[in-house]
Design a protein around this motif. Structure first.
Motif, PDB file in Angstrom:
ATOM      1  N   UNK A  68       0.814  -1.218   0.000  1.00 49.15           N
ATOM      2  CA  UNK A  68       0.000   0.000   0.000  1.00 49.15           C
ATOM      3  C   UNK A  68       0.849   1.271   0.000  1.00 49.15           C
ATOM      4  N   UNK A  69       2.168   1.132   0.200  1.00 51.56           N
ATOM      5  CA  UNK A  69       3.057   2.296   0.140  1.00 51.56           C
ATOM      6  C   UNK A  69       3.131   2.876  -1.268  1.00 51.56           C
ATOM      7  N   UNK A  70       2.826   2.046  -2.268  1.00 55.09           N
ATOM      8  CA  UNK A  70       2.900   2.469  -3.662  1.00 55.09           C
ATOM      9  C   UNK A  70       1.549   3.046  -4.071  1.00 55.09           C
ATOM     10  N   UNK A  71       1.514   4.347  -4.311  1.00 55.86           N
ATOM     11  CA  UNK A  71       0.242   5.045  -4.514  1.00 55.86           C
ATOM     12  C   UNK A  71      -0.064   5.344  -5.975  1.00 55.86           C
ATOM     13  N   UNK A  72       0.885   5.101  -6.866  1.00 53.34           N
ATOM     14  CA  UNK A  72       0.651   5.398  -8.269  1.00 53.34           C
ATOM     15  C   UNK A  72       1.722   4.803  -9.156  1.00 53.34           C
ATOM     16  N   UNK A  98       4.470  12.354  -4.085  1.00 49.66           N
ATOM     17  CA  UNK A  98       5.498  11.564  -3.415  1.00 49.66           C
ATOM     18  C   UNK A  98       5.562  11.827  -1.912  1.00 49.66           C
ATOM     19  N   UNK A  99       4.935  12.889  -1.452  1.00 50.86           N
ATOM     20  CA  UNK A  99       4.838  13.111  -0.011  1.00 50.86           C
ATOM     21  C   UNK A  99       3.895  12.104   0.639  1.00 50.86           C
ATOM     22  N   UNK A 100       3.085  11.426  -0.174  1.00 49.42           N
ATOM     23  CA  UNK A 100       2.075  10.503   0.342  1.00 49.42           C
ATOM     24  C   UNK A 100       2.399   9.037   0.060  1.00 49.42           C
ATOM     25  N   UNK A 101       3.463   8.766  -0.698  1.00 47.97           N
ATOM     26  CA  UNK A 101       3.804   7.382  -0.994  1.00 47.97           C
ATOM     27  C   UNK A 101       4.755   7.281  -2.171  1.00 47.97           C
ATOM     28  N   UNK A 102       4.932   6.065  -2.661  1.00 51.15           N
ATOM     29  CA  UNK A 102       5.901   5.786  -3.722  1.00 51.15           C
ATOM     30  C   UNK A 102       5.221   5.689  -5.088  1.00 51.15           C
ATOM     31  N   UNK A 103       5.996   5.996  -6.124  1.00 51.92           N
ATOM     32  CA  UNK A 103       5.537   5.840  -7.499  1.00 51.92           C
ATOM     33  C   UNK A 103       6.284   4.690  -8.168  1.00 51.92           C
ATOM     34  N   UNK A 104       5.526   3.846  -8.860  1.00 48.67           N
ATOM     35  CA  UNK A 104       6.103   2.752  -9.637  1.00 48.67           C
ATOM     36  C   UNK A 104       6.273   3.184 -11.086  1.00 48.67           C
ATOM     37  N   UNK A 105       7.068   2.423 -11.804  1.00 43.22           N
ATOM     38  CA  UNK A 105       7.391   2.759 -13.190  1.00 43.22           C
ATOM     39  C   UNK A 105       7.132   1.559 -14.083  1.00 43.22           C
ATOM     40  N   UNK A 106       6.374   1.773 -15.156  1.00 47.03           N
ATOM     41  CA  UNK A 106       6.165   0.745 -16.170  1.00 47.03           C
ATOM     42  C   UNK A 106       7.104   1.064 -17.332  1.00 47.03           C
ATOM     43  N   UNK A 107       8.055   0.196 -17.562  1.00 44.05           N
ATOM     44  CA  UNK A 107       9.108   0.441 -18.551  1.00 44.05           C
ATOM     45  C   UNK A 107       8.595   0.118 -19.951  1.00 44.05           C
TER      46      UNK A 107
END
Length: 324
Positions: A110-114, A200-209
């Motif tokens: 749940x740390x990953x927000x987007x 990013x103040x609210x969580x982590x962003x993931x990356x789709x390569x």
């Protein structure tokens, strides 16, 4: 609750708006709505929206033009989805864009927000293909930036090493987008990275390569507008910029490079040279600098003098390449 709310701000883009809407409706994710915010258009946008009988398309109309950032925030107010995804009305998505982003987030805590993905401009023609090929070759020798996470990603975004184009590539939890305050209506440039920094103040962003967004090369703001927005942006994050520059990130110099390219593109070569000499120019930036300078040459009424000015700027860059 709807899974994803797609927010499309638009102003006088009746020609390209259907392509954007259709690319959202053709996503492999079925559970979505498309909130189109007509920001006071005076063209055929009303007729374009009226032609859609799909109940997933929800038009919202501003009586007057208030700017893309305000329009995005209006869409955020109307969104009913668990996630929101923004799409500019002159861009389009590949069909699997949302599905791939949701799949990445489902594998994370749940740390990953987007999640964001890559995008690409349609650089057609011989010159466009040459520019793309040169950029690809030079990028191979450059250090790869951190593209996911939280703290490190902030530094990469501030330094313009990573460009999560929130206006078309970002998928984020609706609650987080609202808690972050939406897009800054006072920024005419850098609004996408600035919004991502607050996310990013609210969580982590993931990356789709993967390149899942096709962009259209449209008009650019003037160098004066970019300079003013850069000053606003840097002033708001001055403490963070100092902290990350102490850690080795080239942030202020990257903004000098952005300004240099805009001045070059306008044919104001001396002003551009003044900014580029204050910048740290990596190999991956050379094609963009040369491309902007070429645009400026075409705009000048005295192309020979302009070409000489470009040589004065580009020659030091070439020496840097040979010295590596």
């Amino acid at each position: 609750m709807t899974r994803v709310s797609v927010i499309i701000p638009t102003y006088n883009r009746a020609a390209t708006l259907p392509r954007a809407i259709d690319s959202a409706l053709e996503q492999t994710v079925d559970d979505l709505e498309v909130v189109v915010v007509d920001d006071g258009s005076t063209d055929d946008t009303e007729a374009v929206l009226a032609a859609y009988e799909d109940p997933r398309v929800r038009p919202v109309v501003h009586a007057t033009n208030q700017g893309a950032n305000v329009a995005r925030n209006t869409g955020l107010e109307y969104a009913r989805g668990e996630y929101v995804a923004f799409l500019d009305s002159d861009d389009e998505w590949l069909p699997e864009k949302l599905e791939r982003q949701l799949a990445v987030l489902e594998e994370r805590s749940s740390d990953w927000v987007g999640a964001y993905c890559d995008s690409a401009y349609d650089l057609s023609g011989a010159s466009g293909r040459l520019r793309s090929a040169a950029a690809a070759v030079l990028a191979r020798g450059a250090d790869e930036p951190t593209r996911e996470g939280n703290e490190d990603l902030i530094g990469e975004i501030l330094a313009d090493n990573v460009q999560p184009g929130a206006g078309s590539t970002l998928l984020v939890r609706t609650a987080v987008a609202r808690a972050a305050g939406g897009f800054d209506p006072d920024l005419d440039r850098f609004q996408d990275p600035e919004f991502c920094l607050r996310v990013l103040e609210h969580g982590k962003l993931a990356y789709v390569d993967a390149v899942l967004v096709r962009r259209e090369e449209t008009g650019h703001p003037s160098a004066a507008v970019v300079a003013n927005a850069s000053e606003q942006y840097r002033s708001a994050y001055e403490a963070e910029i100092d902290r990350f520059e102490d850690a080795g990130y080239d942030i202020r110099s990257s903004h000098e490079l952005v300004l240099a390219k805009r001045y070059f593109a306008e044919g104001r070569f001396l002003r551009g040279a003044w900014h580029v000499r204050a910048a740290t120019v990596s190999p991956r930036a050379y094609p963009g600098v040369c491309w902007a300078a070429g645009m400026g040459v075409r705009r000048r009424s005295r192309p020979i003098a302009a070409a000489l000015a470009v040589l004065l700027v580009v020659t030091p860059l070439c020496r840097r390449v040979r010295s590596r």
